[in-house]
Scaffold this motif. Sequence first.
Motif, PDB file in Angstrom:
ATOM      1  N   ILE A  42       0.835  -1.212   0.000  1.00 30.67           N
ATOM      2  CA  ILE A  42       0.000   0.000   0.000  1.00 30.67           C
ATOM      3  C   ILE A  42       0.864   1.255   0.000  1.00 30.67           C
ATOM      4  O   ILE A  42       0.625   2.197  -0.755  1.00 30.67           O
ATOM      5  CB  ILE A  42      -0.914   0.013   1.258  1.00 30.67           C
ATOM      6  N   VAL A  43       1.892   1.255   0.859  1.00 30.76           N
ATOM      7  CA  VAL A  43       2.748   2.441   0.961  1.00 30.76           C
ATOM      8  C   VAL A  43       3.621   2.597  -0.290  1.00 30.76           C
ATOM      9  O   VAL A  43       3.848   3.701  -0.769  1.00 30.76           O
ATOM     10  CB  VAL A  43       3.622   2.378   2.237  1.00 30.76           C
ATOM     11  N   ARG A  85       0.333   7.407   1.669  1.00 28.08           N
ATOM     12  CA  ARG A  85      -0.546   6.613   2.530  1.00 28.08           C
ATOM     13  C   ARG A  85       0.107   6.216   3.843  1.00 28.08           C
ATOM     14  O   ARG A  85      -0.538   5.620   4.708  1.00 28.08           O
ATOM     15  CB  ARG A  85      -0.961   5.342   1.795  1.00 28.08           C
ATOM     16  N   PHE A  86       1.396   6.498   3.958  1.00 29.33           N
ATOM     17  CA  PHE A  86       2.085   6.153   5.200  1.00 29.33           C
ATOM     18  C   PHE A  86       1.340   6.726   6.406  1.00 29.33           C
ATOM     19  O   PHE A  86       1.284   6.116   7.459  1.00 29.33           O
ATOM     20  CB  PHE A  86       3.519   6.679   5.158  1.00 29.33           C
ATOM     21  N   GLY A  87       0.768   7.909   6.226  1.00 25.50           N
ATOM     22  CA  GLY A  87       0.052   8.571   7.315  1.00 25.50           C
ATOM     23  C   GLY A  87      -1.104   7.741   7.860  1.00 25.50           C
ATOM     24  O   GLY A  87      -1.378   7.755   9.055  1.00 25.50           O
ATOM     25  N   ILE A  88      -1.780   7.023   6.976  1.00 24.36           N
ATOM     26  CA  ILE A  88      -2.904   6.179   7.397  1.00 24.36           C
ATOM     27  C   ILE A  88      -2.414   5.115   8.369  1.00 24.36           C
ATOM     28  O   ILE A  88      -3.036   4.847   9.390  1.00 24.36           O
ATOM     29  CB  ILE A  88      -3.550   5.493   6.167  1.00 24.36           C
ATOM     30  N   ALA A 126      -9.766  -0.154   4.079  1.00 26.77           N
ATOM     31  CA  ALA A 126     -10.148   0.238   2.718  1.00 26.77           C
ATOM     32  C   ALA A 126      -8.917   0.256   1.811  1.00 26.77           C
ATOM     33  O   ALA A 126      -8.958  -0.232   0.679  1.00 26.77           O
ATOM     34  CB  ALA A 126     -10.816   1.614   2.730  1.00 26.77           C
ATOM     35  N   ALA A 127      -7.794   0.779   2.333  1.00 22.42           N
ATOM     36  CA  ALA A 127      -6.558   0.815   1.537  1.00 22.42           C
ATOM     37  C   ALA A 127      -6.063  -0.604   1.255  1.00 22.42           C
ATOM     38  O   ALA A 127      -5.600  -0.913   0.162  1.00 22.42           O
ATOM     39  CB  ALA A 127      -5.486   1.621   2.273  1.00 22.42           C
ATOM     40  N   ARG A 128      -6.192  -1.481   2.258  1.00 26.58           N
ATOM     41  CA  ARG A 128      -5.760  -2.875   2.062  1.00 26.58           C
ATOM     42  C   ARG A 128      -6.602  -3.572   0.998  1.00 26.58           C
ATOM     43  O   ARG A 128      -6.069  -4.270   0.133  1.00 26.58           O
ATOM     44  CB  ARG A 128      -5.900  -3.648   3.376  1.00 26.58           C
ATOM     45  N   LEU A 156     -15.344   1.299  -2.739  1.00 26.74           N
ATOM     46  CA  LEU A 156     -15.610   1.133  -1.307  1.00 26.74           C
ATOM     47  C   LEU A 156     -16.047   2.447  -0.694  1.00 26.74           C
ATOM     48  O   LEU A 156     -15.519   3.488  -1.027  1.00 26.74           O
ATOM     49  CB  LEU A 156     -14.333   0.698  -0.607  1.00 26.74           C
ATOM     50  N   ASP A 157     -16.981   2.365   0.237  1.00 26.84           N
ATOM     51  CA  ASP A 157     -17.372   3.560   0.975  1.00 26.84           C
ATOM     52  C   ASP A 157     -16.744   3.466   2.369  1.00 26.84           C
ATOM     53  O   ASP A 157     -17.159   2.643   3.176  1.00 26.84           O
ATOM     54  CB  ASP A 157     -18.899   3.610   1.058  1.00 26.84           C
TER      55      ASP A 157
END
Lengths: 203, 385
Positions: free
Chosen positions: B139-140, B146-149, B196-198, B245-246
Amino acid sequence: MYAEPIQRLIDELARLPGIGPKSAQRVAFHLLKLSEDDAGRLADAIVDVKARVRLCDVCFNVSDQELCEYCRDDRRDRTMICVVQEPPDIVALERTREYDGLYHVLQGHISPIEGIGPEDLRIAELLERLKAPPGSPEAIQEVIVATNPNIEGEATAMYLGRLIGPLGVKVTRLASGLPVGGDLEYADEVTLGRALSGRRRIQ
Amino acid sequence: MFVRKLALEDFRNYERAALELDPGLNLLIGRNAQGKTNLLEALYLLSGLGSPRSSDSALIREGADRALVHGCVVRGSRTLEIDMEFRSGRGPRALVNKTAVPGTRELSEITTCVFFGPDELSLIKGSPEGRRRFLDDVIVKLRPARFGIRREWDRVLKQRNALLRSWPRSGDPRTAVETLEVWDEAFARAGAALAAARLEGLGALLPFCRKRYEAVAGGGRIEIGYVSSWLSEALVLESLDGAELDPGELQDALASRLRELRSREIERGQSLIGPQRDDLAVRLASPGETVRDARSFGSQGEQRTGALALKLAEFDLLSDALDETPILLLDDVFSELDPARRASLSDAVRDMGQAVLTSAEPGAKGSATANTVYEVVSGEVRRRD
């Protein structure tokens, strides 16, 4: 091992925030080289600050009197309270000259890891300040929550919102988003997401 | 992208080492325990995501007080000099073109690596933690921002667990519940964003993975599901099929499960559901058979092929998304594969941009076709012409 007075000084310095054993040693040996006068002034300053500075009875800002300079000042708008975590946050907000209401210093944030819960903060005292009946001249109309925009600051803000909202006082949160002068491209996703959800209509 | 030059100082078993690398296939040969993997590790560190091995405490050569890794990375038309410094007891520091960057994760905007070593079998056989880390890293790598997530999620999880662990706090029980509700909300929001990111990452990875598995295994099928105790299976399947996705829906799902489980979580003193407990389910099938759980039913060879397919799919996905081929680091993979799979892999590697392979066999397949061959003998690297 150093002679006892030196080691004692190093140990005391090393307990300060942001100072590790190596810096403590460096500072200690710098202090050793000071003249008697300079060393005395530093020691006096430390003793003096503890003797003369206290917390404001109303807002818990640091002060040298019962009330801090903002609580004493009649020209300030007494219907607004800005809630911050620590006294230096007040200095930062004052620099903007955008706000002329009152303050309330929580003296920290909610952080279970550090064992800090709501009861360890000045939250009960804040609620006490909101007790004036709505419509009365002393009634607080708005509480601005200006805790830090990190996980703990957000949690503290959320907690305050849940507590104060039902009292009929307007609760607002400082906007968070993109730094001025920054680049959209380099903003991290969390910041950008927050900036998007907090977008405003162009007037 | 490729690494043109790698230089080390006091890194693991190297006092000093410098290598010029080819943009294509590079081979490092040498007997076991000479330091081949350490070179791959140093290359991986240039991508700012930490060591692909478990701990990076041992990066500093014994007796030294810091380790240095220097890399010259070419990405598109840019050439960037990266310097990293590791000291014990503090986080690594990084410089890009001699200018300090705020954190090493900035490097993930420059270098992207895919690492595959003998331990990677644990992607199939090992604990769920390894599979979560694999997916979270993908993901990153796909979107460094996206690291922040992930950082936010880690922090919220720690705080909420600390609160549950210290339950009941002294004082007003109502205050305690109100505090927990605040952390529940933060937990649901951060957890939903990560999940969601995964799901999005896994959904993008799947088509590449199926293709690679078929190619390496010479037929058969691989299926990967996202196993979660708080997401509905239907929602997972839809999103892996590419449905939008929501995040609000995920957040509500997590929040409502937290409410149901509240008393049990308080009793156990920890968070019992959420992304920190989710897992990937890898299922494999031989040609003409139905898919079965790879962990319990797959043969050693099938499991290895499954893990390799996942890694090669990561490579494909990143190449596709970044418009740049990541740097492929293959640690001793050939010795573990049968001749047919070896041949299909070494064919595949040839057109995958820069690849750095290690092997313990001097006459290893591929050495004839490698553009650069280095020999590694106890912390010394020599180029073989």
